[in-house]
Design a protein around this motif. Structure first.
Motif, PDB file in Angstrom:
ATOM      1  N   GLY A 270       0.842  -1.188   0.000  1.00 47.61           N
ATOM      2  CA  GLY A 270       0.000   0.000   0.000  1.00 47.61           C
ATOM      3  C   GLY A 270       0.881   1.242   0.000  1.00 47.61           C
ATOM      4  N   MET A 271       0.640   2.148  -0.923  1.00 46.16           N
ATOM      5  CA  MET A 271       1.528   3.288  -1.079  1.00 46.16           C
ATOM      6  C   MET A 271       0.744   4.591  -1.121  1.00 46.16           C
ATOM      7  N   SER A 272       1.267   5.597  -0.411  1.00 44.82           N
ATOM      8  CA  SER A 272       0.693   6.940  -0.438  1.00 44.82           C
ATOM      9  C   SER A 272       1.813   7.936  -0.699  1.00 44.82           C
ATOM     10  N   PHE A 273       1.483   9.006  -1.398  1.00 46.90           N
ATOM     11  CA  PHE A 273       2.468   9.992  -1.790  1.00 46.90           C
ATOM     12  C   PHE A 273       1.935  11.395  -1.504  1.00 46.90           C
ATOM     13  N   GLU A 274       2.788  12.231  -0.916  1.00 48.42           N
ATOM     14  CA  GLU A 274       2.428  13.624  -0.699  1.00 48.42           C
ATOM     15  C   GLU A 274       2.495  14.381  -2.018  1.00 48.42           C
ATOM     16  N   GLN A 275       1.567  15.293  -2.241  1.00 52.32           N
ATOM     17  CA  GLN A 275       1.578  16.126  -3.441  1.00 52.32           C
ATOM     18  C   GLN A 275       1.350  17.571  -3.008  1.00 52.32           C
ATOM     19  N   GLY A 276       2.410  18.197  -2.518  1.00 48.08           N
ATOM     20  CA  GLY A 276       2.308  19.579  -2.091  1.00 48.08           C
ATOM     21  C   GLY A 276       2.598  20.557  -3.207  1.00 48.08           C
ATOM     22  N   ASN A 277       3.652  20.270  -3.978  1.00 46.79           N
ATOM     23  CA  ASN A 277       4.056  21.118  -5.094  1.00 46.79           C
ATOM     24  C   ASN A 277       3.888  20.327  -6.382  1.00 46.79           C
ATOM     25  N   PHE A 278       3.183  20.895  -7.362  1.00 47.12           N
ATOM     26  CA  PHE A 278       2.933  20.145  -8.595  1.00 47.12           C
ATOM     27  C   PHE A 278       2.502  21.095  -9.711  1.00 47.12           C
ATOM     28  N   TRP A 279       2.550  20.557 -10.932  1.00 47.67           N
ATOM     29  CA  TRP A 279       2.003  21.238 -12.117  1.00 47.67           C
ATOM     30  C   TRP A 279       0.705  20.546 -12.493  1.00 47.67           C
ATOM     31  N   THR A 280      -0.264  21.328 -12.956  1.00 46.96           N
ATOM     32  CA  THR A 280      -1.504  20.754 -13.463  1.00 46.96           C
ATOM     33  C   THR A 280      -1.846  21.388 -14.805  1.00 46.96           C
ATOM     34  N   ALA A 281      -2.447  20.591 -15.670  1.00 47.40           N
ATOM     35  CA  ALA A 281      -2.916  21.104 -16.964  1.00 47.40           C
ATOM     36  C   ALA A 281      -4.283  21.764 -16.853  1.00 47.40           C
ATOM     37  N   HIS A 282      -4.953  21.596 -15.717  1.00 46.24           N
ATOM     38  CA  HIS A 282      -6.294  22.152 -15.534  1.00 46.24           C
ATOM     39  C   HIS A 282      -6.266  23.685 -15.491  1.00 46.24           C
ATOM     40  N   PHE A 283      -7.362  24.284 -15.917  1.00 49.54           N
ATOM     41  CA  PHE A 283      -7.546  25.737 -15.875  1.00 49.54           C
ATOM     42  C   PHE A 283      -6.439  26.481 -16.634  1.00 49.54           C
ATOM     43  N   GLY A 284      -6.057  25.913 -17.775  1.00 47.19           N
ATOM     44  CA  GLY A 284      -5.061  26.564 -18.614  1.00 47.19           C
ATOM     45  C   GLY A 284      -3.631  26.284 -18.230  1.00 47.19           C
ATOM     46  N   GLY A 285      -3.424  25.497 -17.185  1.00 51.12           N
ATOM     47  CA  GLY A 285      -2.071  25.151 -16.751  1.00 51.12           C
ATOM     48  C   GLY A 285      -1.608  26.028 -15.606  1.00 51.12           C
ATOM     49  N   ALA A 286      -1.002  25.407 -14.584  1.00 50.11           N
ATOM     50  CA  ALA A 286      -0.504  26.177 -13.440  1.00 50.11           C
ATOM     51  C   ALA A 286       0.518  25.365 -12.664  1.00 50.11           C
ATOM     52  N   PHE A 287       1.489  26.076 -12.089  1.00 49.63           N
ATOM     53  CA  PHE A 287       2.460  25.494 -11.168  1.00 49.63           C
ATOM     54  C   PHE A 287       2.051  25.916  -9.759  1.00 49.63           C
ATOM     55  N   ILE A 288       1.786  24.940  -8.900  1.00 51.51           N
ATOM     56  CA  ILE A 288       1.304  25.214  -7.556  1.00 51.51           C
ATOM     57  C   ILE A 288       2.376  24.819  -6.549  1.00 51.51           C
ATOM     58  N   PHE A 289       2.850  25.793  -5.791  1.00 54.03           N
ATOM     59  CA  PHE A 289       3.854  25.562  -4.763  1.00 54.03           C
ATOM     60  C   PHE A 289       3.217  25.883  -3.408  1.00 54.03           C
ATOM     61  N   GLN A 290       2.924  24.833  -2.638  1.00 58.08           N
ATOM     62  CA  GLN A 290       2.346  25.002  -1.300  1.00 58.08           C
ATOM     63  C   GLN A 290       3.355  24.697  -0.200  1.00 58.08           C
ATOM     64  N   ASP A 291       4.195  23.688  -0.426  1.00 60.21           N
ATOM     65  CA  ASP A 291       5.135  23.244   0.596  1.00 60.21           C
ATOM     66  C   ASP A 291       6.492  23.921   0.429  1.00 60.21           C
ATOM     67  N   VAL A 292       6.497  25.229   0.453  1.00 55.56           N
ATOM     68  CA  VAL A 292       7.714  26.038   0.444  1.00 55.56           C
ATOM     69  C   VAL A 292       7.502  27.171   1.450  1.00 55.56           C
ATOM     70  N   PRO A 293       8.572  27.806   1.921  1.00 50.30           N
ATOM     71  CA  PRO A 293       8.393  28.887   2.908  1.00 50.30           C
ATOM     72  C   PRO A 293       7.499  30.016   2.423  1.00 50.30           C
TER      73      PRO A 293
END
Length: 435
Positions: free
Chosen positions: A199-222
């Motif tokens: 059983g495996m789980s992965f954190e996804q704090g910072n990621f790129w998404t193609a949704h809504f025209g594309g965006a880079f989301i950085f949450q787990d940074v200072p």
């Protein structure tokens, strides 16, 4: 796109599903996941089991990724781990699948000798009609089993074996023994050959998404922020301090610096900075002369230099700034003043050594699209989009370069561009976000 496909630069390394047995297993898994089946007898699949041909047949390129959320997968062979991920809506999905293969390779090999493994990358979000839901995607969990339920049956058998061994009267329980024998006929000897996937789980704090025209989301940074490829207004109401678009170069530069996410190429350890800068200059030269009546394909490095001298008046500011930086690196010339306002600024950076190297290099690729090699390596969806608009001369040059200079040694090229060694020291900075 035919140039890319024939050169193995698009749809390369896909797994070929050609035997009737594999097609039958794929259809069984496909029906189990989606209720659909394919009539094709020969097609190719990516690491997740997605097939462009099946997508075309079903008129649904997201048949394994409904609404682009909670991607489903079909595994027919462990050889799929080498394949790319097509139609990706999140930057983390391929990495998650690669880790799943790595952690469960022996079990997957055993399971796929008899059946297909089907599963899903699960998160708590099922509807992305509101961009605020993107911030709720913090953890991805993998659920998987064979289409015949081998893992579920093995788990059930394991429980009955424990009852048989631990309950005082279990030796005389004919029903329990009969159930164990029946399950063992389906699963085999799970004591000697355990049938189990971690059983495996992965954190996804910072990621790129193609949704809504594309965006880079950085949450787990200072200093968190979102960077939109197009309209940032859809992200501004979100519960994250800052939303920028790709034109706000000074803010992007400040974000990268404050969070310690990048380093200058010329100061990175273990890097032939001069070689990297020269190649970037070549790429900018090719872009500048793409519409001129000039043959680009097959040019040697010395011929590229002569071409630059002959067309110096047509070359953009980026070329001349990189030349000044190269002069400093090679000859000890004056240090060029390159600020975030300069078009060349992001060409001089690469991701520092941290967990989000791939994501930051992907962001840099979107900011430096004339460097088609980094765009191809780090942001393939955008590369294919840009490639469609290249002139024929530039397409020929790009395909030739990627086929001869990159494909022949992918690992070496990536290490030369993005590899890291431990830094000698760290500089501590205490500055508020964006000054």
């Amino acid at each position: 796109m035919e140039r890319l496909i024939s050169s193995g630069l698009m749809f390369g390394n896909l797994f070929h599903v050609a035997s009737p047995a594999l097609v039958e297993r794929y259809n069984r898994a496909l029906k189990h996941l989606t209720g659909k089946q394919t009539k094709l007898t020969d097609f190719y699949i990516d690491i997740s089991g997605y097939s462009p041909e099946v997508g075309f047949e079903l008129e649904d390129p997201l048949y394994l990724n409904h609404d682009g959320v909670n991607r489903q997968f079909i595994i027919l062979s462990t050889a799929q781990k080498y394949a790319p991920l097509l139609e990706a809506k999140f930057s983390t999905c391929r990495g998650v699948l690669r880790q799943f293969f790595a952690e469960n390779e022996a079990a997957l090999f055993a399971l796929t000798t008899r059946d297909a493994v089907a599963g899903e990358l699960l998160n708590s979000v099922y509807d992305l009609s509101n961009p605020a839901r993107l911030l709720d995607i913090r953890r991805i969990t993998i659920e998987a089993d064979t289409t015949g339920g081998a893992i579920r049956q093995a788990t059930k058998l394991d429980g009955k074996i424990k009852r048989f061994l631990n309950e005082e009267d279990a030796w005389f329980d004919d029903v329990l023994i009969a159930e164990m024998i029946g399950l063992a006929g389906e699963t085999g000897d799970i004591v000697r050959n355990p049938v189990k996937l971690k059983g495996m789980s992965f954190e996804q704090g910072n990621f790129w998404t193609a949704h809504f025209g594309g965006a880079f989301i950085f949450q787990d940074v200072p200093h968190p922020a979102i960077f939109a490829s197009n309209d940032k207004s859809v992200f501004e109401p979100l519960d994250i301090p800052h939303a920028f678009d790709m034109t706000q170069r000074a803010q992007i530069a400040k974000f990268l610096e404050l969070n310690g996410l990048v380093e200058p190429i010329v100061k990175a350890r273990g890097v032939d900075a001069s070689a990297v800068l020269r190649q970037k200059m070549d790429f900018i030269l090719v872009d500048a002369l793409a519409d001129a009546d000039v043959t680009l394909k097959g040019r040697s490095r010395s011929e590229m230099r002569r071409l630059a001298r002959a067309h110096v008046g047509q070359l953009p500011e980026e070329f001349h700034d990189l030349a000044a930086l190269l002069n400093w690196a090679e000859s000890g010339g004056a240090w060029p003043s390159i600020t975030s306002d300069s078009p060349v600024y992001f060409y001089t950076l690469r991701a520092a050594d941290h967990k989000d190297v791939a994501l930051v290099n992907m962001l840099l690729a979107e900011l430096t699209t004339r460097d088609f090699r980094q765009l191809f390596i780090c942001h393939k969806a955008l590369f294919y989009e840009k490639f469609a608009d290249f002139s024929d001369a530039k397409k020929d040059y790009v395909v030739e370069f990627l086929r001869n200079e990159y494909q022949t040694d992918k690992v070496g090229a990536r290490e030369a561009l993005f590899g890291h060694e431990p830094a000698m020291e760290e500089e501590v900075r205490r500055v508020g976000p964006w000054g």
